[in-house]
Design an enzyme around this catalytic site. Structure first.
Site, PDB file in Angstrom:
ATOM      1  N   HIS A 382      70.418 -65.700  63.740  1.00 39.14           N
ATOM      2  CA  HIS A 382      69.231 -65.261  64.480  1.00 39.14           C
ATOM      3  C   HIS A 382      69.633 -64.918  66.089  1.00 39.14           C
ATOM      4  O   HIS A 382      68.659 -64.561  66.785  1.00 39.14           O
ATOM      5  CB  HIS A 382      68.467 -66.351  64.480  1.00 39.14           C
ATOM      6  CG  HIS A 382      66.724 -65.791  64.338  1.00 39.14           C
ATOM      7  ND1 HIS A 382      66.460 -64.553  64.998  1.00 39.14           N
ATOM      8  CD2 HIS A 382      65.746 -66.304  63.869  1.00 39.14           C
ATOM      9  CE1 HIS A 382      65.202 -64.584  64.903  1.00 39.14           C
ATOM     10  NE2 HIS A 382      64.674 -65.477  64.161  1.00 39.14           N
ATOM     11  N   ASP A 386      67.145 -60.139  64.480  1.00 36.16           N
ATOM     12  CA  ASP A 386      65.709 -60.661  64.538  1.00 36.16           C
ATOM     13  C   ASP A 386      65.312 -60.726  62.895  1.00 36.16           C
ATOM     14  O   ASP A 386      65.792 -59.721  62.063  1.00 36.16           O
ATOM     15  CB  ASP A 386      65.065 -59.811  65.444  1.00 36.16           C
ATOM     16  CG  ASP A 386      65.283 -59.976  67.055  1.00 36.16           C
ATOM     17  OD1 ASP A 386      65.727 -60.719  67.316  1.00 36.16           O
ATOM     18  OD2 ASP A 386      65.061 -58.828  67.359  1.00 36.16           O
TER      19      ASP A 386
END
Length: 411
Positions: A382, A386
Site C-alpha cells: 500500500h 493505492d
C-alpha cells in the site's frame, strides 16, 4: 596426481553454503563428472562433480559444515583406484551382493551376452541378470527370452528361501500408545531463508489484500475445444497458468505501479515483465522467473512452467532462474486452497494468488446458474499501490480470463 575438490564460485548474492550430502566417501573410486557432494545455499543446491577418474583421498569439510566460495572440500587423487571391499560389504545381505555381481562380472560376461537375442539382453539388463547366470537352450547355446525368465524365477525363489535380515540394533523403537513423541530437526538453509523473507515482507511493507472471483467457464471450454490441436502443434498441454500469465502481463501494462518495486526512497518502474511462478518442493517454496513474459506465447509459457516444476523437484534450478522478477503468481488451488492471502515477494510490490475452481450457484441475467468459479487474491504494498489501482488491476485480470478474446484484441 593429487588435486583439490573446491566449492563452486558462489554468486554475489550468496555469502556461503552448507555441505548437505557427500555421495562418495574417502577411498571410494569415482568416475569423471560423477556427483561427489551437494552444497546447499540460501537459494539452490549446487552440485560438485569429480574432475576426473580417481579416488577421494581425504574429506576436509563434513556434512553440516559451512563453506565459502572456492573453499577446499576434499583432496582427490586422479587415476587412483578404489580400496577393496570392506568387511561390511562382505557381510552385506545377499540381495546387495547379487546387485553388485553384474558390474563385477561385466568384463567376463560380454562374450556370453553376445549369444543372447535383443529381447533376452533387454530382460537381463532390466533384472540385473548376468549372461553367465543363464543357461542357453537355443541353437549353439544361444540364450532365449524364456531362458532369462527362468533364471529370474530361480533368483526370486532363492531370495524367498533366504531368512529375512535381522533389524539393526539402532532401529527406531515405535512410540508406545499415548506417548507424547517429539522430534527436533534443524531447519535447512533454504527454509531459514524463506522464513526470513516472509517475516521481512510483513514487517517492511504495508501489505493489504483485495479479492475478486472469476468465472472459469470460458477458459475451460476453450481448453476442451482446442486441447488436442494445441498439444499436437506445440507438444505441451494447454493449462491455466499460461492464460493467467498473459492476463497479468496485459494488466501490468495498464497499471505500471503493480510491476514496480521500491528501492529505499525511490520507485523503480520496470519496462519489462519478468513473472515469477511459485513452485512448491520438499525443501520449500521457490520462485523461478519467466523472463520477458510479454514476448512469449501460451505454449512457451506452459512449457517453461513445466520445465521449472521438474527442475524444482530435482533441485536443479539455477540461481539465475530464480533471480529478479517484477511480479509473482502463486497457484494454491492445485493443493485445494479455496481462498488465501499470499505474502509479497520483496522487492516486488504485488502478488496474485489463484485458488481452487469450485462450482457455485451464481446469478446470471436474473437466473441462477451453476458456474466453475475461482477466487483471486491480490496482495500489494500500500506504500506504492493505492486501493483503487489494486482493485482495477484485479478486475482487469478477471475480464481477460472471462473473455479471452480481449487478449487478442488488446481491449
Amino acid at each position: 596426481m593429487a588435486t583439490e575438490i573446491k566449492a563452486p564460485q558462489f554468486p554475489e548474492s550468496v555469502a556461503d553454503g552448507t555441505v548437505a550430502t557427500w555421495h562418495k566417501q574417502e577411498g571410494e573410486a569415482v568416475k569423471r563428472d560423477e556427483l561427489l557432494v551437494d552444497i546447499e545455499t540460501d537459494k539452490v543446491v549446487l552440485e560438485v562433480v569429480a574432475p576426473a577418474d580417481g579416488v577421494i583421498s581425504k574429506i576436509l569439510a563434513g556434512e553440516g559444515d559451512t563453506v565459502e566460495s572456492q573453499q577446499v572440500l576434499a583432496n582427490f587423487e586422479e587415476g587412483a583406484s578404489g580400496s577393496a571391499p570392506s568387511s561390511e560389504a562382505k557381510d552385506a545381505p545377499a540381495e546387495k551382493q547379487e546387485a553388485a555381481a553384474p558390474a563385477a562380472e561385466a568384463s567376463d560376461d560380454s562374450s556370453a551376452s553376445d549369444q543372447a537375442g535383443p529381447a533376452a539382453r533387454k530382460l537381463m539388463s532390466e533384472h540385473g541378470i548376468a549372461a553367465s547366470q543363464v543357461s542357453g537352450s537355443g541353437k549353439g547355446g544361444r540364450i532365449t527370452k524364456q531362458d532369462v525368465e527362468k533364471a529370474i524365477g530361480e533368483k526370486a525363489e532363492q531370495r524367498a528361501s533366504q531368512p529375512a535380515p535381522q533389524q539393526p540394533a539402532t532401529a527406531e523403537v515405535p512410540a508406545a500408545p499415548g506417548e507424547r513423541e517429539e522430534r527436533r530437526v534443524p531447519m535447512t538453509r533454504l527454509r531459514k531463508r524463506i522464513a526470513e523473507r516472509l517475516v521481512s515482507a510483513q514487517q517492511d511493507a504495508a501489505m493489504l489484500t483485495t479479492f475478486n472471483e472469476v468465472n472459469m467457464k470460458p477458459i475451460m471450454e476453450m481448453r476442451k475445444n482446442y486441447q488436442p490441436e494445441f498439444e499436437k502443434a506445440h507438444n505441451v498441454r494447454l493449462g491455466f497458468m499460461g492464460f493467467f500469465t498473459r492476463a497479468c502481463v496485459e494488466a501490468l501494462k495498464r497499471f505500471p505501479a503493480v510491476n514496480a518495486s521500491i528501492d529505499g526512497d525511490d520507485i523503480v518502474y520496470h519496462g519489462y515483465y519478468d513473472v515469477g511462478v511459485a513452485v512448491s518442493t520438499e525443501r520449500g517454496l521457490v520462485v523461478p522467473v519467466i523472463r520477458d513474459a510479454d514476448q512469449r506465447g501460451l505454449a512457451e509459457v506452459e512449457s517453461q512452467i513445466i520445465d521449472f516444476g521438474q527442475k524444482a523437484q530435482k533441485g536443479k534450478l539455477s540461481i539465475e532462474e530464480m533471480t529478479g522478477g517484477t511480479f509473482t503468481i502463486s497457484n494454491g488451488g492445485v493443493f485445494g486452497s479455496l481462498i488465501s492471502t499470499p505474502i509479497l515477494n520483496p522487492p516486488q510490490t504485488a502478488i496474485l494468488g489463484m485458488h481452487k475452481i469450485q462450482e457455485r450457484p451464481m446469478a446470471v441475467d436474473g437466473k441462477v446458474e451453476i458456474l466453475p468459479m475461482m477466487y483471486l487474491a491480490l496482495s500489494y504494498d500500500h506504500r506504492l499501490i493505492d486501493g483503487k489501482e489494486a482493485v482495477q488491476f484485479l478486475v482487469t485480470v478477471k475480464n481477460f480470463i472471462e473473455d479471452p478474446a480481449r487478449l487478442l484484441l488488446d481491449i
